[in-house]
Enzyme design. Structure first.
Site, PDB file in Angstrom:
ATOM      1  N   GLU A  47     -14.254  -5.614 -20.883  1.00  0.00           N
ATOM      2  CA  GLU A  47     -14.143  -6.859 -20.118  1.00  0.00           C
ATOM      3  C   GLU A  47     -12.750  -6.978 -19.488  1.00  0.00           C
ATOM      4  OE1 GLU A  47     -15.143  -6.351 -23.190  1.00  0.00           O
ATOM      5  OE2 GLU A  47     -16.414  -7.948 -23.976  1.00  0.00           O
ATOM      6  N   CYS A  79     -11.752 -11.115 -26.010  1.00  0.00           N
ATOM      7  CA  CYS A  79     -12.256 -11.059 -24.637  1.00  0.00           C
ATOM      8  C   CYS A  79     -12.739 -12.431 -24.185  1.00  0.00           C
ATOM      9  CB  CYS A  79     -13.363 -10.035 -24.526  1.00  0.00           C
ATOM     10  SG  CYS A  79     -12.756  -8.360 -24.681  1.00  0.00           S
ATOM     11  N   ALA A 156     -34.762  31.793 -39.233  1.00  0.00           N
ATOM     12  CA  ALA A 156     -34.254  33.122 -39.570  1.00  0.00           C
ATOM     13  C   ALA A 156     -35.443  34.048 -39.773  1.00  0.00           C
ATOM     14  CB  ALA A 156     -33.406  33.076 -40.842  1.00  0.00           C
ATOM     15  N   TRP A 164     -28.571  34.084 -32.690  1.00  0.00           N
ATOM     16  CA  TRP A 164     -29.097  34.085 -31.323  1.00  0.00           C
ATOM     17  C   TRP A 164     -30.606  33.935 -31.223  1.00  0.00           C
ATOM     18  CZ3 TRP A 164     -24.505  33.272 -31.258  1.00  0.00           C
ATOM     19  CH2 TRP A 164     -23.481  34.195 -31.401  1.00  0.00           C
ATOM     20  N   PRO A 320     -31.075  24.629 -44.069  1.00  0.00           N
ATOM     21  CA  PRO A 320     -32.340  23.913 -44.281  1.00  0.00           C
ATOM     22  C   PRO A 320     -32.335  23.108 -45.576  1.00  0.00           C
ATOM     23  CG  PRO A 320     -32.677  26.318 -44.364  1.00  0.00           C
ATOM     24  CD  PRO A 320     -31.266  26.103 -43.966  1.00  0.00           C
TER      25      PRO A 320
HETATM   26  C1  AOF Z   1     -14.308  -2.462 -28.246  1.00  0.00           C
HETATM   27  N1  AOF Z   1     -14.380  -2.396 -26.890  1.00  0.00           N
HETATM   28  O1  AOF Z   1     -14.958  -3.188 -24.919  1.00  0.00           O
HETATM   29  C2  AOF Z   1     -15.503  -4.434 -26.847  1.00  0.00           C
HETATM   30  C3  AOF Z   1     -15.446  -4.490 -28.276  1.00  0.00           C
HETATM   31  O2  AOF Z   1      -9.894  -3.619 -32.726  1.00  0.00           O
HETATM   32  P1  AOF Z   1     -10.331  -4.072 -31.385  1.00  0.00           P
HETATM   33  O3  AOF Z   1      -9.549  -5.218 -30.868  1.00  0.00           O
HETATM   34  O4  AOF Z   1     -10.384  -2.956 -30.389  1.00  0.00           O
HETATM   35  O5  AOF Z   1     -11.815  -4.678 -31.549  1.00  0.00           O
HETATM   36  C4  AOF Z   1     -12.919  -3.880 -31.841  1.00  0.00           C
HETATM   37  C5  AOF Z   1     -14.162  -4.760 -31.958  1.00  0.00           C
HETATM   38  O6  AOF Z   1     -14.340  -5.603 -30.822  1.00  0.00           O
HETATM   39  C6  AOF Z   1     -15.422  -3.947 -32.039  1.00  0.00           C
HETATM   40  O7  AOF Z   1     -15.744  -3.606 -33.353  1.00  0.00           O
HETATM   41  C7  AOF Z   1     -16.501  -4.841 -31.427  1.00  0.00           C
HETATM   42  O8  AOF Z   1     -17.076  -5.659 -32.432  1.00  0.00           O
HETATM   43  C8  AOF Z   1     -15.723  -5.748 -30.462  1.00  0.00           C
HETATM   44  N2  AOF Z   1     -15.982  -5.491 -29.001  1.00  0.00           N
HETATM   45  N3  AOF Z   1     -14.824  -3.483 -28.894  1.00  0.00           N
HETATM   46  O9  AOF Z   1     -13.775  -1.568 -28.871  1.00  0.00           O
HETATM   47  C9  AOF Z   1     -14.936  -3.324 -26.154  1.00  0.00           C
HETATM   48  N4  AOF Z   1     -16.080  -5.384 -26.101  1.00  0.00           N
HETATM   49 ZN    ZN Z   2     -13.239  -7.599 -26.700  1.00  0.00          ZN
END
Ligand code: AOF
Ligand code: ZN
Length: 386
Positions: A47, A79, A156, A164, A320
């Protein structure tokens, strides 16, 4: 939202332990004003990248995000605050955030007068982020079991030779899947038999988001991964690649029989050897001691430990017997099978004992994707019934 999902996929392989997230911002007239994705843990969230790109044009606009905007201060600020400060009128997210620390963003935005909707392209957004979502929901890494076999399911020949079975193209594809995983797991049987390196050595760019927006399900050799990214996002991707670490190699070796000179212990990548807690050994390697069950090491405990180390996606290969244990314990989230157009008629089956003695006990899967890789087939399937 479709573009946001596409953008999210650029983060595959570099965001762990964080999710992949994409974001597109439309201005008040519905024109694209900004784009972003999350590229690496500790870096700006999708964001924030998109808001920076949009600048003043975000005011009264709409943000499309693949994951509910976070409402917490982790390594970056919330965000929700950034979206409110930018004056967005509407926020549409695809999947709610299952992380209790960060969830609640939708509610917070609504409380501040933003129009909020969710669920749009939920399935697609879920698929691209399935590894992280699974790891948060289940508290363990998302496990992909990969095997290569003949048309009659053998890995195998009767004399044990196995090199391969599949083509160079298929093996290259495996390297690309390894590169988008945080850990590569093999059993001691495979280490003793094949002395594998278990490193990711892709010759094609990774991740390649050309066709399949699935966690690590990359195809379309030769696609330019940066295609369609503006300058700022390219820089993000470059920074993510600089920070990227080689996948952790994990050897499941209850009796600590890994030879000191095994290639898996070289310096190309970190290695963890999982041994039984009662095993006495002088092996010069990082060891993790786990409870021993009648049928082998406690794999739930192993996965829990891997998650503690930030592993979101694990790639299970080699053996396996070990694969059978994972399947038996319901710990396989996805199967990637490379099938060669050949028949053996005898020799080792791709999967060992998986706890099934009668047809009613069969482990049911649904096919997800099938494609040709060189002369071979690649089939992906996940647990479930059609
Ligand atoms: C992300 N990337 O674009 C969004 C996330 O430690 P932080 O601040 O990077 O926060 C991580 C958490 O934020 C993540 O576990 C998720 O719940 C939320 N959203 N996280 O890394 C993003 N939008
Ligand atoms: Zn965020």
């Amino acid at each position: 939202m479709a573009r946001a999902v596409e953008l999210a996929a650029f983060g595959l392989g570099t965001t762990s332990p964080n999710p992949v997230v994409g974001c597109v911002i439309l201005d008040a007239h519905g024109q694209v004003a900004g784009e972003g994705f999350h590229a690496y843990a500790g870096g700006p969230h999708a964001e924030v990248v998109a808001l920076r790109d949009a600048g003043e044009r975000a005011r009264d606009g709409t943000a499309y995000v693949t994951l509910e905007p976070c409402d917490h201060t982790g390594s970056t600020g919330p965000c929700t605050e950034a979206l409110l400060a930018a004056g967005l009128a509407r926020v549409v997210y695809a999947v709610p955030d299952p992380n209790p620390l960060a969830a609640g963003g939708g509610e917070r935005l609504r409380a501040h007068g933003v129009e909020v909707a969710h669920g749009l392209l939920g399935e697609e957004a879920e698929r691209v982020n399935v590894a992280w979502l699974t790891s948060v929901r289940l508290g363990r890494p998302y496990v992909t079991w990969k095997f290569a076999a003949t048309l009659d399911g053998r890995s195998a020949a009767a004399d044990g030779t196995s090199k391969w079975i599949t083509s160079p193209e298929a093996r290259q594809d495996v390297h690309r899947l390894r590169a988008t995983s945080d850990a590569i797991i093999a059993g001691i049987g495979t280490v003793l038999a094949d002395d594998p390196l278990l490193t990711a050595r892709p010759t094609q760019p990774v991740p390649d988001t050309g066709a399949v927006s699935d966690a690590g399900a990359v195809s379309d050799a030769g696609a330019v991964p940066e295609k369609g990214l503006d300058g700022a996002m390219r820089e993000q991707l470059a920074e993510a690649r600089r920070r990227a670490r080689a996948p952790l190699r994990v050897v499941v070796d209850s009796g600590a029989r890994t030879p000191p000179g095994a290639r898996v212990l070289d310096r190309a990548a970190p290695t963890l050897v999982a041994v039984a807690d009662s095993t006495r050994t002088g092996l010069q390697a990082e060891l993790v001691r786990l409870p021993y069950r009648p049928d082998g090491l406690d794999l739930h405990a192993l996965l829990k430990e891997l998650r503690r180390r930030g592993v979101v996606s694990a790639f299970l290969e080699g053996g396996p017997t070990l694969a059978g244990s994972f399947v038996r314990q319901g710990l396989v989230d996805r199967v990637v099978a490379y099938v060669a157009p050949a028949l053996l008629g005898s020799g080792r089956a791709a999967l060992g004992q998986a706890g099934v003695s009668t047809i009613a006990g069969m482990h049911a899967f649904v096919f997800e994707e099938v494609s040709m890789i060189g002369p071979d087939l690649r089939i992906t399937a996940r647990p479930g019934t059609p």
